[in-house]
Design a protein around this motif. Sequence first.
Motif, mmCIF file in Angstrom:
data_model
loop_
_atom_site.group_PDB
_atom_site.id
_atom_site.type_symbol
_atom_site.label_atom_id
_atom_site.label_comp_id
_atom_site.label_asym_id
_atom_site.label_seq_id
_atom_site.Cartn_x
_atom_site.Cartn_y
_atom_site.Cartn_z
ATOM 1 N N VAL A 82 0.870 -1.184 0.000
ATOM 2 C CA VAL A 82 0.000 0.000 0.000
ATOM 3 C C VAL A 82 0.901 1.226 0.000
ATOM 4 O O VAL A 82 2.043 1.177 0.446
ATOM 5 C CB VAL A 82 -0.941 0.025 1.225
ATOM 6 N N ARG A 91 0.767 -4.350 3.396
ATOM 7 C CA ARG A 91 -0.533 -4.166 4.058
ATOM 8 C C ARG A 91 -0.599 -4.930 5.374
ATOM 9 O O ARG A 91 -1.145 -4.441 6.350
ATOM 10 C CB ARG A 91 -1.661 -4.608 3.142
ATOM 11 N N VAL A 126 -6.365 3.039 6.502
ATOM 12 C CA VAL A 126 -6.163 2.715 5.093
ATOM 13 C C VAL A 126 -7.376 3.171 4.306
ATOM 14 O O VAL A 126 -8.508 2.862 4.654
ATOM 15 C CB VAL A 126 -5.961 1.192 4.900
ATOM 16 N N ASP A 173 -8.934 3.291 0.345
ATOM 17 C CA ASP A 173 -8.800 2.811 -1.021
ATOM 18 C C ASP A 173 -9.072 3.968 -1.970
ATOM 19 O O ASP A 173 -10.108 4.611 -1.881
ATOM 20 C CB ASP A 173 -9.781 1.675 -1.290
ATOM 21 N N LEU A 207 0.755 -3.144 8.781
ATOM 22 C CA LEU A 207 0.246 -1.854 9.233
ATOM 23 C C LEU A 207 0.049 -1.852 10.744
ATOM 24 O O LEU A 207 -0.360 -2.848 11.322
ATOM 25 C CB LEU A 207 -1.083 -1.536 8.543
#
Length: 88
Positions: free
Chosen positions: A51, A73, A82, A84, A76
């Motif tokens: 990410v 990811r 997070v 999108d 984290l």
Amino acid sequence: MSASDTATATDTATATVTLRHLDDPVVIITEAAQETIRGIREGEDDPSTLVLRIAVNGINGVEYTYDLSFEPRDELDSGQVVYDVGEL
């Protein structure tokens, strides 16, 4: 954050990433920028697990300074959120 919000947030109680919806985006990334970021990410090891991390890391005069990096990811922290944005 209400139940109708759209984003992905880390649930601190279970330390898993859960999806939520936001009415307004936190950051806007143009399609051209998304294409560039996807291209750069493809050059990384195991890009499908990564990410884009955007962190405010300081202030320069009246403007914030940022750190951009790719992070796995599954690594984290519970305090990170997070979102999108397209395929990012």
